[in-house]
Design a protein around this motif. Structure first.
Motif, PDB file in Angstrom:
ATOM      1  N   TYR A  87       0.823  -1.201   0.000  1.00 18.71           N
ATOM      2  CA  TYR A  87       0.000   0.000   0.000  1.00 18.71           C
ATOM      3  C   TYR A  87       0.863   1.259   0.000  1.00 18.71           C
ATOM      4  N   ARG A 135       2.431   1.791  -3.461  1.00 20.07           N
ATOM      5  CA  ARG A 135       1.421   2.195  -4.455  1.00 20.07           C
ATOM      6  C   ARG A 135       0.948   3.620  -4.204  1.00 20.07           C
ATOM      7  N   LEU A 136       0.785   3.990  -2.939  1.00 16.04           N
ATOM      8  CA  LEU A 136       0.362   5.356  -2.626  1.00 16.04           C
ATOM      9  C   LEU A 136       1.447   6.357  -2.985  1.00 16.04           C
ATOM     10  N   SER A 169       1.573   6.790  -6.812  1.00 16.34           N
ATOM     11  CA  SER A 169       0.328   7.171  -7.476  1.00 16.34           C
ATOM     12  C   SER A 169       0.386   8.630  -7.909  1.00 16.34           C
ATOM     13  N   ASN A 170      -0.480   8.966  -8.856  1.00 15.39           N
ATOM     14  CA  ASN A 170      -0.495  10.325  -9.410  1.00 15.39           C
ATOM     15  C   ASN A 170      -1.891  10.932  -9.362  1.00 15.39           C
ATOM     16  N   GLU A 178      -4.762   9.298  -9.178  1.00 21.39           N
ATOM     17  CA  GLU A 178      -5.831   8.462  -9.711  1.00 21.39           C
ATOM     18  C   GLU A 178      -6.592   7.749  -8.583  1.00 21.39           C
ATOM     19  N   VAL A 214      -7.903   4.706  -6.610  1.00 22.51           N
ATOM     20  CA  VAL A 214      -7.584   3.304  -6.347  1.00 22.51           C
ATOM     21  C   VAL A 214      -8.397   2.898  -5.114  1.00 22.51           C
ATOM     22  N   THR A 269      -6.308   8.131   0.747  1.00 22.09           N
ATOM     23  CA  THR A 269      -6.407   9.296  -0.146  1.00 22.09           C
ATOM     24  C   THR A 269      -7.541  10.244   0.244  1.00 22.09           C
ATOM     25  N   TYR A 283      -4.004  15.219  -2.638  1.00 21.73           N
ATOM     26  CA  TYR A 283      -3.678  13.975  -3.345  1.00 21.73           C
ATOM     27  C   TYR A 283      -3.727  14.165  -4.858  1.00 21.73           C
ATOM     28  N   LYS A 284      -4.673  14.962  -5.349  1.00 18.12           N
ATOM     29  CA  LYS A 284      -4.828  15.153  -6.791  1.00 18.12           C
ATOM     30  C   LYS A 284      -4.131  16.410  -7.300  1.00 18.12           C
TER      31      LYS A 284
END
Length: 447
Positions: A88, A91-92, A95-96, A98, A100, A107, A113-114
């Motif tokens: 996790y 992957r976090l 990440s970009n 998106e 999940v 998130t 986050y975005k």
């Protein structure tokens, strides 16, 4: 800040200073050695001070607030993901923005986050958090060290060109209060300031010195990437004068005066073309900084920031209607406000006072040079020295950008720190030529 900060910060400081004294013997000489530890100490002190200011001056007194607090709290969410599951966490981290489903528990807690720019800072803080047990104070010090590394190579690069101006460059790069305070903590400004130093170093080594080209180009590329992700407008301000510097350096190496005069306009034209193409490519996928929308974006930023902090620190430079023409019309006021304001009578708080004293230094040195030589001779002198041309042009472009986008002195003092070492260095170089007109050949190692 928490109890663990009080326990871990002193331990990490011992490690940092032990490493610094070792590094000083490798990366300094008899002239620069005395500046290494004091400059690093100011950066570390600035990082801790910024956290304390946001906690006790701006914040509620219980936790670090503001942007620096948000970066820290969201970095801790990434650290908690690693604690729950390495998978996790990885992957976090990669990440970009998106969606999940497995990561939604993390998130949904992350305001940025975005937002690619802010999330890059959060991920950087998380990296430092892994090696510091999540301590805010230690993470902030890591940001300070990162910033210091770029400023140190900037310092050494200037000294390659003018080796006799050690004290002057040290003042310009390390000892301006705004630079070591706002450019040291867990903030965007620390990373971009450090990256700008590495860009300057990599650019000079690759394109002017032409030494270890592949290695230095990789450094340049990595530092440019950091700036591109975090504050692309710094790169846009750097690119045109940097390309012009390359062309003028190569132009000056042509022995024939006639050929040099013929080729120089071609170099200038090529520099402008490459600068435009570079700016277009860089901003092609970024709506905020696309060239056809930058005027409107500037108007929105200026109005928003001036209204958001209209507490006596707002300034007005003219009317912005979103067009490029209106930006050009306010350019002189924007440059003046970024370089020479706030004036002492505009000061409303202690931070503005420090900025006012820095502006006063800029005013004093600028007027001293103008009154001694005259404005027209200064223009001729500046254009005859490629490094001064670069510093002044970059400073003016950047001052124009931040002066039109800030709207108040509170944000301006942070936005303008990338230009301050370059502008003050240029003033010190010009002042040195005025002091020693008979020994000008000895000033520059490259002349």
């Amino acid at each position: 800040m928490e109890l663990k900060d009080l326990l871990l910060a002193p331990l990490y400081l011992i490690i940092i200073y032990a490493t610094a004294f070792w590094a000083r013997s490798k990366y300094t000489n008899k002239f620069t050695k005395k500046y290494f530890i004091p400059a690093l100490s100011l950066k570390l002190g600035g990082a801790i001070s910024l956290g304390l200011i946001y906690q006790f001056y701006y914040g509620p007194g219980t936790t670090v607030g503001g942007d620096t607090g948000n970066y820290y709290h969201q970095a801790k969410i990434i650290l908690s993901a690693f604690e729950d599951s390495i998978d996790y966490g990885i992957r976090l981290f990669f990440s970009n923005g998106e969606f999940v489903s497995e990561l939604r528990v993390y998130t949904k807690q992350m305001q940025w986050y975005k937002s690619p720019t802010e999330y890059f800072i959060i991920k950087t803080a998380a990296i430092f958090g892994i090696i510091s047990f999540g301590s805010y104070a230690v993470i902030a010090m890591m940001f300070a060290i990162t910033s210091f590394s770029g400023l140190w190579v900037m310092f050494k690069t200037f000294l390659k060109i003018y080796p006799t101006l050690t004290k002057e460059f040290a003042i310009a790069i390390f000892f301006l209060p705004s630079v070591f305070f706002w450019g040291s903590g867990l903030m965007k400004d620390s990373l971009t300031l450090g990256a700008l130093g590495w860009v300057f170093y990599g650019f000079y080594a690759t394109f002017i010195e032409k030494k270890n080209i592949l290695f230095n180009f990789l450094i340049l590329f990595a530092a440019c990437y950091v700036i591109y992700v975090v504050k692309v407008y710094i790169l846009l301000s750097f690119l045109p004068p940097a390309l012009y510097w390359v062309f003028t350096e190569n132009n000056s190496r042509i022995k024939s005066g006639a050929i040099r005069a013929l080729v120089k306009p071609i170099f200038i034209a090529l520099g402008l073309v490459f600068a435009y193409l570079g700016a277009t490519i860089i901003t092609a996928e970024d709506e905020k900084y696309s060239l056809d929308k930058i005027g409107e974006r500037t108007r929105i930023n200026s109005v928003y920031l001036s209204e958001y902090q209209a507490s006596g620190s707002a300034y007005h430079i003219g009317t912005l209607d979103g067009s490029i023409g209106s930006m050009i019309s306010v350019a002189p006021q924007a440059i003046i406000v970024a370089l020479y304001r706030p004036f002492l009578w505009e000061v409303r708080n202690p931070f503005m006072l420090l900025s006012a004293f820095e502006a006063l230094l800029f005013i004093f040195l600028t007027l001293k040079i103008i009154l001694k030589v005259g404005i027209f001779k200064i223009i001729g002198f500046v254009t005859s020295k490629p490094i001064i041309t670069f510093c002044i042009t970059f400073s003016l472009i950047f001052a124009f950008g931040v002066g039109t986008n800030s709207g108040n002195f509170g944000t301006l003092v942070r936005y303008k720190i990338p230009l301050m070492p370059f502008y003050l260095s240029a003033l010190y170089i010009m002042n040195a030529y005025l002091k020693r007109p008979r020994n000008t050949r000895r000033l520059a190692a490259t002349e």
